[in-house]
Write an enzyme that holds these catalytic residues in place. Structure first.
Site, PDB file in Angstrom:
ATOM      1  N   SER A 115      17.262  49.597  -3.652  1.00 55.16           N
ATOM      2  CA  SER A 115      17.336  48.448  -4.550  1.00 55.16           C
ATOM      3  C   SER A 115      17.535  48.838  -6.011  1.00 55.16           C
ATOM      4  O   SER A 115      18.301  48.166  -6.727  1.00 55.16           O
ATOM      5  CB  SER A 115      16.087  47.585  -4.388  1.00 55.16           C
ATOM      6  OG  SER A 115      16.045  46.999  -3.105  1.00 55.16           O
ATOM      7  N   LYS A 120       4.615  42.170   1.813  1.00 53.90           N
ATOM      8  CA  LYS A 120       5.271  40.855   1.796  1.00 53.90           C
ATOM      9  C   LYS A 120       4.285  39.707   2.015  1.00 53.90           C
ATOM     10  O   LYS A 120       4.425  38.644   1.402  1.00 53.90           O
ATOM     11  CB  LYS A 120       6.405  40.813   2.826  1.00 53.90           C
ATOM     12  CG  LYS A 120       7.576  41.710   2.445  1.00 53.90           C
ATOM     13  CD  LYS A 120       8.751  41.553   3.390  1.00 53.90           C
ATOM     14  CE  LYS A 120       9.910  42.441   2.957  1.00 53.90           C
ATOM     15  NZ  LYS A 120      11.114  42.245   3.809  1.00 53.90           N
ATOM     16  N   ASP A 167      15.206  37.374   2.033  1.00 53.27           N
ATOM     17  CA  ASP A 167      15.625  38.051   3.271  1.00 53.27           C
ATOM     18  C   ASP A 167      16.358  37.076   4.190  1.00 53.27           C
ATOM     19  O   ASP A 167      17.282  37.458   4.920  1.00 53.27           O
ATOM     20  CB  ASP A 167      14.399  38.601   4.016  1.00 53.27           C
ATOM     21  CG  ASP A 167      13.834  39.853   3.366  1.00 53.27           C
ATOM     22  OD1 ASP A 167      14.581  40.538   2.638  1.00 53.27           O
ATOM     23  OD2 ASP A 167      12.647  40.137   3.590  1.00 53.27           O
ATOM     24  N   GLY A 213       7.259  40.675  10.592  1.00 51.40           N
ATOM     25  CA  GLY A 213       7.682  39.842   9.471  1.00 51.40           C
ATOM     26  C   GLY A 213       9.187  39.739   9.346  1.00 51.40           C
ATOM     27  O   GLY A 213       9.712  38.669   9.018  1.00 51.40           O
ATOM     28  N   ARG A 234       2.295  39.407  20.466  1.00 55.28           N
ATOM     29  CA  ARG A 234       2.936  39.138  19.176  1.00 55.28           C
ATOM     30  C   ARG A 234       4.184  38.280  19.364  1.00 55.28           C
ATOM     31  O   ARG A 234       4.477  37.411  18.544  1.00 55.28           O
ATOM     32  CB  ARG A 234       3.309  40.442  18.471  1.00 55.28           C
ATOM     33  CG  ARG A 234       2.113  41.258  18.032  1.00 55.28           C
ATOM     34  CD  ARG A 234       2.483  42.290  16.997  1.00 55.28           C
ATOM     35  NE  ARG A 234       2.842  41.670  15.726  1.00 55.28           N
ATOM     36  CZ  ARG A 234       3.306  42.344  14.674  1.00 55.28           C
ATOM     37  NH1 ARG A 234       3.475  43.662  14.757  1.00 55.28           N
ATOM     38  NH2 ARG A 234       3.610  41.731  13.554  1.00 55.28           N
TER      39      ARG A 234
END
Length: 284
Positions: A24, A75, A111, A137, A163
């Site tokens: 980034s 996050k 995202d 996530g 999950r």
């Protein structure tokens, strides 16, 4: 004009743990140079707990940072920290952007749009059905992006079934047993890997694509290596593919526009510079 005080450089960054691998800073530095903006985008390693995250964000606000991108494992911390959150961040249960004001921070999740725009670069009509591998996530953001793209039959599978069931219940998705993932490939329009399998240093993703229709799109959010075994196999079989670098570039756009105030263009020149850096690091 003579006598005007010098402009204060704009400060932004990316917070994570670890964070030294992040591309980034290169993306934002290239964009800033293109549009002549004086600014700095800095990687910030923040220990993986909420208390340290709060202290770090408070400090960044105090010294005048415009905002930060947030990556693993923070996050969910970012969403918790923010005084305000966008609907997409709330829906994802996580944020990858914090924009600072004097007394608060707003959380957003780019995202989702980043993945959607990366897919749309490859096809204007991605179809109606998808299989998403993984239930973390990143999978939540991908699912929301697929819904935004109009896909209505989205199935989820994960090595830990519980999950997958949690994510399935949250977004009304069909849950597929991990051992039956191959049987699900038939009639799938989009296949997305959001797991760490296939990433450098991780076990391989074992997935035979022979049952997948040749017109299906195959995506992998990993960008180290840039071409995972999944993408290489998909390309060899004639599938259109989306790699993690495409998503990374597109998700960076909203932050740059918000904090630096300039235009952010995702193009071949930007991608070329990032690929060069990955090769320099031995990760392409």
């Amino acid at each position: 004009m003579a006598g005007d005080p010098p402009k204060t450089p704009i400060l932004a960054g990316v917070a994570g743990h670890p964070v030294s691998h992040s591309l980034s800073p290169i993306i934002h530095t290239i964009w800033a140079k293109r549009v002549g903006i004086e600014g700095h985008y800095i990687p910030i390693d923040v220990p993986a707990n909420y208390d340290d995250f709060v202290r770090a964000m408070d400090a960044l606000r105090a010294v005048g940072f415009a905002g930060v991108n947030v990556t693993i494992p923070h996050k969910e911390h970012a969403l918790r920290y923010a005084g305000e959150a966008s609907e997409t961040a709330k829906a994802a249960g996580a944020a990858n952007m914090l924009t600072f004001s004097d007394d608060s921070a707003k959380a957003e999740n780019s995202d989702i749009t980043g993945f959607a725009e990366a897919v749309q670069e490859k096809t204007a009509e991605p179809g109606t059905s998808a299989l998403v591998l993984g239930a973390g996530g990143a999978a939540r953001g991908v699912v929301l992006a697929l819904k935004d793209l109009g896909l209505t039959d989205i199935r989820i599978t994960n090595r830990t079934l519980e999950r997958a069931k949690e994510l399935g219940a949250a977004f009304d998705l069909a849950v597929i047993d991990w051992e039956k993932r191959l049987e699900t490939l038939e009639n799938i329009d989009v296949l997305v890997n959001t797991t760490s399998l296939g990433m450098t240093g991780q076990p391989p993703l074992e997935l035979d694509l022979s049952g997948l229709d040749p017109s299906a799109l195959v995506a992998d959010i990993v960008y180290a290596p840039l071409k995972t075994a999944l993408l290489k196999d998909a390309e060899a079989k004639g599938h259109a593919t989306v790699d993690g670098l495409a998503m990374l570039m597109h998700q960076a756009v909203p932050g740059f526009r918000m904090w630096f105030g300039g235009e952010a263009i995702v193009d071949d020149d930007l991608r070329s510079e990032l690929v060069k850096e990955l090769k320099r690091r031995g990760r392409a």
